[in-house]
Design an enzyme around this catalytic site. Structure first.
Site, PDB file in Angstrom:
ATOM      1  N   HIS A  72      39.574 -52.780   6.818  1.00  0.00           N
ATOM      2  CA  HIS A  72      39.176 -53.589   5.673  1.00  0.00           C
ATOM      3  C   HIS A  72      40.158 -54.746   5.503  1.00  0.00           C
ATOM      4  CE1 HIS A  72      36.711 -50.290   3.373  1.00  0.00           C
ATOM      5  NE2 HIS A  72      36.302 -50.485   4.614  1.00  0.00           N
ATOM      6  N   TYR A 201      37.390 -51.706  -7.235  1.00  0.00           N
ATOM      7  CA  TYR A 201      38.198 -51.222  -8.352  1.00  0.00           C
ATOM      8  C   TYR A 201      37.612 -51.816  -9.623  1.00  0.00           C
ATOM      9  CZ  TYR A 201      41.813 -49.791  -4.998  1.00  0.00           C
ATOM     10  OH  TYR A 201      42.511 -49.187  -3.966  1.00  0.00           O
ATOM     11  N   PRO A 293      47.168 -42.644  -7.877  1.00  0.00           N
ATOM     12  CA  PRO A 293      46.410 -43.017  -6.674  1.00  0.00           C
ATOM     13  C   PRO A 293      45.921 -44.459  -6.668  1.00  0.00           C
ATOM     14  CG  PRO A 293      45.111 -41.579  -8.099  1.00  0.00           C
ATOM     15  CD  PRO A 293      46.488 -41.590  -8.657  1.00  0.00           C
ATOM     16  N   LYS A 297      49.103 -45.531  -2.421  1.00  0.00           N
ATOM     17  CA  LYS A 297      50.444 -45.584  -1.848  1.00  0.00           C
ATOM     18  C   LYS A 297      51.035 -44.218  -1.503  1.00  0.00           C
ATOM     19  CE  LYS A 297      50.584 -49.936  -1.777  1.00  0.00           C
ATOM     20  NZ  LYS A 297      50.303 -50.532  -0.460  1.00  0.00           N
ATOM     21  N   TYR A 385      49.325 -54.561  -1.451  1.00  0.00           N
ATOM     22  CA  TYR A 385      48.246 -53.631  -1.110  1.00  0.00           C
ATOM     23  C   TYR A 385      48.283 -53.261   0.379  1.00  0.00           C
ATOM     24  CZ  TYR A 385      43.610 -51.487  -1.471  1.00  0.00           C
ATOM     25  OH  TYR A 385      42.570 -50.592  -1.475  1.00  0.00           O
TER      26      TYR A 385
END
Length: 390
Positions: A72, A201, A293, A297, A385
């Site tokens: 991704h 998200y 979560p 990480k 990220y």
């Protein structure tokens, strides 16, 4: 029995450490209190940083990951009924993440260790750590009801938040930092195609939601819920209905539903224990730290710990230098706290905190509006990220 490194825990951290040490000719034995089937049945995260993928490839366990993992180069933030894509590749010079379940990582590393005749003791009961403040530590345990002793040079505690390793350290020698969040994540796993080819998200008045996946045919979805909620109160139908309400209209319409194959509620916490070295005992992974979560990480931090620890132990055994083990805790913690900050920030940005009231909601919306309108802000999000460098 004698070994150079006794590894407590056969999750990804312990297994990866064992394989990195094997490459350097360093012997290890892994002690695991559960059986293999139990370890492989645990449902965990599935978004891997490039550094984590690189370590798995390095030990020769990455063939299936490379064939089946989903790369991704972006994800969506959803708020105010609209999705906003955060590009990872452009902001990070080609960076990306790979979606591949932690269960599959564990399986691949287990198979690799077995193929190389690495020693793992499953169902090791009553594990106890001894004399790790001296030059010759050892571990005692029961195997099939028989008392055993494992002599070693160092102990690596990779046995998670509730494991024996951190609990063996005197309270006066360790400092803990913790934040408990006033909500949890209700998650389901279902054999349905994901609603989007990248993660979503979502934040809003009804609370957070995450649309993720394990493959092109298996999806992992979450909704924020109160801590007093029970899994039994959530039928599949109720979950799907609530998830739709937290998505934009197009995504809600495209959502494919089906029976769940796993459903659970996970509380959220941020936790760090300092230091991560106690004589000849070294903590790694969830034994030393927990992140919410949000931002994925947890497993990736465990991998970075193992990277630092393996280098330190190789220097100790091969080069006969203690410089690496002396620096391990400080080096690992510097990266851990940056990841803790990122996970805390993203959690605060995307979740509903009722105690923050209307002002807090307005601040969240203002920050989200700023974030998706600022290239530097999106670049900072992308950089964290995909994973900070080791």
């Amino acid at each position: 029995m004698r070994t150079q490194v006794a590894i407590i825990g056969s999750g990804p951290a312990g297994l990866l450490l064992g394989q990195l040490l094997h490459l350097a000719g360093i012997d290890s034995v892994i002690l695991e209190r559960r059986d293999r089937a139990y370890v492989l049945a645990r449902i965990r995260a599935g978004v891997l940083e490039q550094g984590t993928v690189g370590l798995i490839d390095k030990v020769g366990a990455g063939a299936r990951l490379q064939a089946e993992g989903l790369k991704h180069d972006g994800f969506d933030l959803l708020f105010g009924g609209q999705r906003h894509r955060i590009a990872l590749d452009g902001a990070t010079g080609g960076g990306h993440v790979t979606v591949y379940g932690q269960t599959e990582v564990t399986r691949d590393l287990m198979d690799q260790r077995a193929a190389q005749n690495g020693r793992t003791v499953f169902e090791a009961k009553d594990v106890a750590l001894h004399d790790f403040d001296r030059a010759r530590p050892f571990v005692s345990y029961l195997e099939n009801g028989v008392s055993k002793r494992l002599d070693c040079d160092v102990i690596a505690g990779c046995d998670g938040y509730h494991g024996v390793s951190r609990a063996s350290v005197p309270e006066s020698a360790i400092t803990s930092f913790e934040r408990i969040y006033p909500f949890g994540w209700l998650g389901i796993l279902a054999d349905v195609p994901p609603v989007s080819h990248e993660l979503i998200y979502s934040g809003g008045e009804r609370g957070f939601a995450l649309c993720s996946m394990r493959s092109a045919t298996r999806s992992r979805y979450y909704v924020q819920c109160a801590l007093d909620q029970r899994v039994e109160d959530w039928s599949d139908e109720r979950f799907w209905d609530e998830l739709r309400r937290r998505l934009d209209p197009a995504s809600a319409e495209a959502l494919v539903t089906g029976p769940s194959i796993e459903k659970s509620i996970a509380p959220l916490r941020s936790f760090v224990a300092e230091p991560m070295r106690f004589g000849r005992l070294f903590l790694a992974g969830d034994a030393a730290h927990i992140v919410p979560p949000t931002g994925a990480k947890g497993l990736n931090l465990a991998a970075s710990d193992v990277h630092y620890l393996s280098q330190a132990l190789i220097e100790f055994f091969v080069e006969r230098s203690s410089a690496g083990i002396d620096a391990y805790s400080a080096k690992a913690l510097a990266r851990i706290w940056k990841a803790e900050r990122f996970s805390w920030w993203l959690t605060a940005l995307m979740h509903d905190f009722p105690e923050n009231g209307g002002f807090g909601q307005r601040m969240q919306r203002a920050e989200l509006d700023y974030l998706v309108s600022s290239d530097p802000a999106m670049a900072a999000l992308a950089e964290n990220y995909v994973g900070l460098p080791y």
